[in-house]
Design a protein around this motif. Structure first.
Motif, PDB file in Angstrom:
ATOM      1  N   MET A   1      -5.799  10.168   0.296  1.00 42.11           N
ATOM      2  CA  MET A   1      -5.329   9.565  -0.920  1.00 42.11           C
ATOM      3  C   MET A   1      -5.146   8.059  -0.751  1.00 42.11           C
ATOM      4  O   MET A   1      -5.487   7.293  -1.615  1.00 42.11           O
ATOM      5  CB  MET A   1      -4.028  10.226  -1.338  1.00 42.11           C
ATOM      6  CG  MET A   1      -3.480   9.678  -2.613  1.00 42.11           C
ATOM      7  SD  MET A   1      -2.145  10.710  -3.179  1.00 42.11           S
ATOM      8  CE  MET A   1      -1.496   9.687  -4.420  1.00 42.11           C
ATOM      9  N   PHE A   2      -4.600   7.628   0.363  1.00 45.58           N
ATOM     10  CA  PHE A   2      -4.390   6.221   0.614  1.00 45.58           C
ATOM     11  C   PHE A   2      -5.358   5.755   1.682  1.00 45.58           C
ATOM     12  O   PHE A   2      -5.740   6.515   2.567  1.00 45.58           O
ATOM     13  CB  PHE A   2      -2.956   5.961   1.066  1.00 45.58           C
ATOM     14  CG  PHE A   2      -1.945   6.271  -0.011  1.00 45.58           C
ATOM     15  CD1 PHE A   2      -1.728   5.381  -1.046  1.00 45.58           C
ATOM     16  CD2 PHE A   2      -1.241   7.451   0.005  1.00 45.58           C
ATOM     17  CE1 PHE A   2      -0.816   5.662  -2.036  1.00 45.58           C
ATOM     18  CE2 PHE A   2      -0.324   7.743  -0.980  1.00 45.58           C
ATOM     19  CZ  PHE A   2      -0.112   6.840  -2.009  1.00 45.58           C
ATOM     20  N   ASP A   3      -5.716   4.504   1.626  1.00 46.72           N
ATOM     21  CA  ASP A   3      -6.646   3.928   2.577  1.00 46.72           C
ATOM     22  C   ASP A   3      -6.006   3.931   3.969  1.00 46.72           C
ATOM     23  O   ASP A   3      -5.005   3.250   4.182  1.00 46.72           O
ATOM     24  CB  ASP A   3      -7.000   2.506   2.137  1.00 46.72           C
ATOM     25  CG  ASP A   3      -8.048   1.867   3.011  1.00 46.72           C
ATOM     26  OD1 ASP A   3      -8.570   2.535   3.924  1.00 46.72           O
ATOM     27  OD2 ASP A   3      -8.351   0.679   2.787  1.00 46.72           O
ATOM     28  N   PRO A   4      -6.574   4.665   4.907  1.00 45.58           N
ATOM     29  CA  PRO A   4      -5.986   4.728   6.249  1.00 45.58           C
ATOM     30  C   PRO A   4      -5.924   3.369   6.930  1.00 45.58           C
ATOM     31  O   PRO A   4      -5.009   3.096   7.695  1.00 45.58           O
ATOM     32  CB  PRO A   4      -6.908   5.674   7.015  1.00 45.58           C
ATOM     33  CG  PRO A   4      -7.692   6.407   5.987  1.00 45.58           C
ATOM     34  CD  PRO A   4      -7.722   5.538   4.772  1.00 45.58           C
ATOM     35  N   VAL A  46       1.009   8.455  -7.815  1.00 44.39           N
ATOM     36  CA  VAL A  46      -0.109   7.522  -7.937  1.00 44.39           C
ATOM     37  C   VAL A  46      -1.427   8.262  -7.725  1.00 44.39           C
ATOM     38  O   VAL A  46      -1.451   9.375  -7.214  1.00 44.39           O
ATOM     39  CB  VAL A  46       0.002   6.352  -6.915  1.00 44.39           C
ATOM     40  CG1 VAL A  46       1.215   5.501  -7.194  1.00 44.39           C
ATOM     41  CG2 VAL A  46       0.059   6.870  -5.500  1.00 44.39           C
ATOM     42  N   VAL A  47      -2.502   7.609  -8.128  1.00 47.12           N
ATOM     43  CA  VAL A  47      -3.834   8.175  -7.907  1.00 47.12           C
ATOM     44  C   VAL A  47      -4.571   7.317  -6.888  1.00 47.12           C
ATOM     45  O   VAL A  47      -4.234   6.156  -6.683  1.00 47.12           O
ATOM     46  CB  VAL A  47      -4.654   8.242  -9.217  1.00 47.12           C
ATOM     47  CG1 VAL A  47      -4.005   9.170 -10.211  1.00 47.12           C
ATOM     48  CG2 VAL A  47      -4.851   6.867  -9.814  1.00 47.12           C
ATOM     49  N   SER A  48      -5.580   7.886  -6.301  1.00 48.79           N
ATOM     50  CA  SER A  48      -6.371   7.128  -5.334  1.00 48.79           C
ATOM     51  C   SER A  48      -7.237   6.109  -6.066  1.00 48.79           C
ATOM     52  O   SER A  48      -7.488   6.216  -7.269  1.00 48.79           O
ATOM     53  CB  SER A  48      -7.265   8.071  -4.526  1.00 48.79           C
ATOM     54  OG  SER A  48      -8.271   8.617  -5.363  1.00 48.79           O
ATOM     55  N   ARG A  49      -7.702   5.129  -5.346  1.00 47.18           N
ATOM     56  CA  ARG A  49      -8.569   4.103  -5.927  1.00 47.18           C
ATOM     57  C   ARG A  49      -9.851   4.737  -6.452  1.00 47.18           C
ATOM     58  O   ARG A  49     -10.353   4.364  -7.518  1.00 47.18           O
ATOM     59  CB  ARG A  49      -8.884   3.041  -4.867  1.00 47.18           C
ATOM     60  CG  ARG A  49      -9.732   1.912  -5.367  1.00 47.18           C
ATOM     61  CD  ARG A  49      -8.971   1.142  -6.407  1.00 47.18           C
ATOM     62  NE  ARG A  49      -9.857   0.267  -7.136  1.00 47.18           N
ATOM     63  CZ  ARG A  49      -9.445  -0.639  -7.965  1.00 47.18           C
ATOM     64  NH1 ARG A  49      -8.168  -0.824  -8.168  1.00 47.18           N
ATOM     65  NH2 ARG A  49     -10.289  -1.390  -8.599  1.00 47.18           N
ATOM     66  N   GLU A  50     -10.389   5.698  -5.703  1.00 46.14           N
ATOM     67  CA  GLU A  50     -11.618   6.379  -6.123  1.00 46.14           C
ATOM     68  C   GLU A  50     -11.413   7.092  -7.456  1.00 46.14           C
ATOM     69  O   GLU A  50     -12.232   6.988  -8.370  1.00 46.14           O
ATOM     70  CB  GLU A  50     -12.049   7.382  -5.051  1.00 46.14           C
ATOM     71  CG  GLU A  50     -13.315   8.131  -5.396  1.00 46.14           C
ATOM     72  CD  GLU A  50     -13.696   9.144  -4.328  1.00 46.14           C
ATOM     73  OE1 GLU A  50     -14.427  10.078  -4.666  1.00 46.14           O
ATOM     74  OE2 GLU A  50     -13.261   8.996  -3.173  1.00 46.14           O
ATOM     75  N   GLU A  51     -10.276   7.793  -7.579  1.00 41.94           N
ATOM     76  CA  GLU A  51      -9.966   8.501  -8.815  1.00 41.94           C
ATOM     77  C   GLU A  51      -9.809   7.513  -9.982  1.00 41.94           C
ATOM     78  O   GLU A  51     -10.278   7.757 -11.090  1.00 41.94           O
ATOM     79  CB  GLU A  51      -8.657   9.276  -8.620  1.00 41.94           C
ATOM     80  CG  GLU A  51      -8.567  10.564  -9.355  1.00 41.94           C
ATOM     81  CD  GLU A  51      -7.292  11.317  -9.005  1.00 41.94           C
ATOM     82  OE1 GLU A  51      -6.766  11.960  -9.913  1.00 41.94           O
ATOM     83  OE2 GLU A  51      -6.840  11.247  -7.840  1.00 41.94           O
ATOM     84  N   PHE A  52      -9.147   6.395  -9.704  1.00 39.47           N
ATOM     85  CA  PHE A  52      -8.955   5.362 -10.721  1.00 39.47           C
ATOM     86  C   PHE A  52     -10.300   4.811 -11.187  1.00 39.47           C
ATOM     87  O   PHE A  52     -10.535   4.655 -12.380  1.00 39.47           O
ATOM     88  CB  PHE A  52      -8.080   4.238 -10.163  1.00 39.47           C
ATOM     89  CG  PHE A  52      -7.881   3.102 -11.111  1.00 39.47           C
ATOM     90  CD1 PHE A  52      -6.925   3.175 -12.112  1.00 39.47           C
ATOM     91  CD2 PHE A  52      -8.657   1.950 -11.008  1.00 39.47           C
ATOM     92  CE1 PHE A  52      -6.736   2.124 -12.990  1.00 39.47           C
ATOM     93  CE2 PHE A  52      -8.480   0.905 -11.886  1.00 39.47           C
ATOM     94  CZ  PHE A  52      -7.508   0.984 -12.880  1.00 39.47           C
ATOM     95  N   ASP A  53     -11.190   4.528 -10.235  1.00 39.03           N
ATOM     96  CA  ASP A  53     -12.508   3.989 -10.580  1.00 39.03           C
ATOM     97  C   ASP A  53     -13.323   4.978 -11.411  1.00 39.03           C
ATOM     98  O   ASP A  53     -14.007   4.586 -12.361  1.00 39.03           O
ATOM     99  CB  ASP A  53     -13.278   3.600  -9.312  1.00 39.03           C
ATOM    100  CG  ASP A  53     -12.688   2.378  -8.625  1.00 39.03           C
ATOM    101  OD1 ASP A  53     -11.934   1.630  -9.283  1.00 39.03           O
ATOM    102  OD2 ASP A  53     -12.972   2.176  -7.427  1.00 39.03           O
ATOM    103  N   VAL A  54     -13.247   6.253 -11.074  1.00 40.54           N
ATOM    104  CA  VAL A  54     -13.968   7.279 -11.834  1.00 40.54           C
ATOM    105  C   VAL A  54     -13.448   7.313 -13.266  1.00 40.54           C
ATOM    106  O   VAL A  54     -14.227   7.320 -14.233  1.00 40.54           O
ATOM    107  CB  VAL A  54     -13.831   8.666 -11.165  1.00 40.54           C
ATOM    108  CG1 VAL A  54     -14.283   9.777 -12.100  1.00 40.54           C
ATOM    109  CG2 VAL A  54     -14.614   8.716  -9.862  1.00 40.54           C
ATOM    110  N   GLN A  55     -12.128   7.314 -13.431  1.00 41.83           N
ATOM    111  CA  GLN A  55     -11.552   7.361 -14.772  1.00 41.83           C
ATOM    112  C   GLN A  55     -11.861   6.090 -15.566  1.00 41.83           C
ATOM    113  O   GLN A  55     -12.040   6.146 -16.785  1.00 41.83           O
ATOM    114  CB  GLN A  55     -10.035   7.587 -14.689  1.00 41.83           C
ATOM    115  CG  GLN A  55      -9.667   8.979 -14.227  1.00 41.83           C
ATOM    116  CD  GLN A  55     -10.267  10.057 -15.119  1.00 41.83           C
ATOM    117  OE1 GLN A  55     -10.241   9.977 -16.343  1.00 41.83           O
ATOM    118  NE2 GLN A  55     -10.835  11.079 -14.499  1.00 41.83           N
TER     119      GLN A  55
END
Length: 83
Positions: A1-4, A46-55
């Motif tokens: 979910m978060f950038d390691p 919160v949502v992941s960056r990938e999920e945010f970009d998709v939405q």
């Protein structure tokens, strides 16, 4: 979910800011800090960056379709008012 990598960077900064005797405890402290940060971040809604970009892309396509439909509706209304 978060950038390691980001999590690792924050954990490292916290570890580096600790007093020398605490730093000497080694990677155990760094691991505990990382776990504590990850635990707190997981509690956030919160949502992941990938999920945010998709939405964001879904919203953009939806907006484009809505604009096209509004334009078609305006054209149909204009045709109907001419008759």
């Amino acid at each position: 979910m978060f950038d390691p990598k980001k999590l690792e960077q924050v954990a490292k900064q916290i570890h580096e800011s600790m007093p020398q005797p605490v730093k000497e405890l080694g990677s155990d402290v760094e691991q505990k800090v990382r776990q504590a940060i990850q635990g707190q971040l997981n509690k956030l809604d919160v949502v992941s960056r990938e999920e945010f970009d998709v939405q964001t892309q879904v919203l953009l396509r939806t907006r484009q379709k809505l604009t096209a439909m509004e334009q078609k509706l305006a054209e149909l209304e204009e045709k109907l008012s001419e008759k």
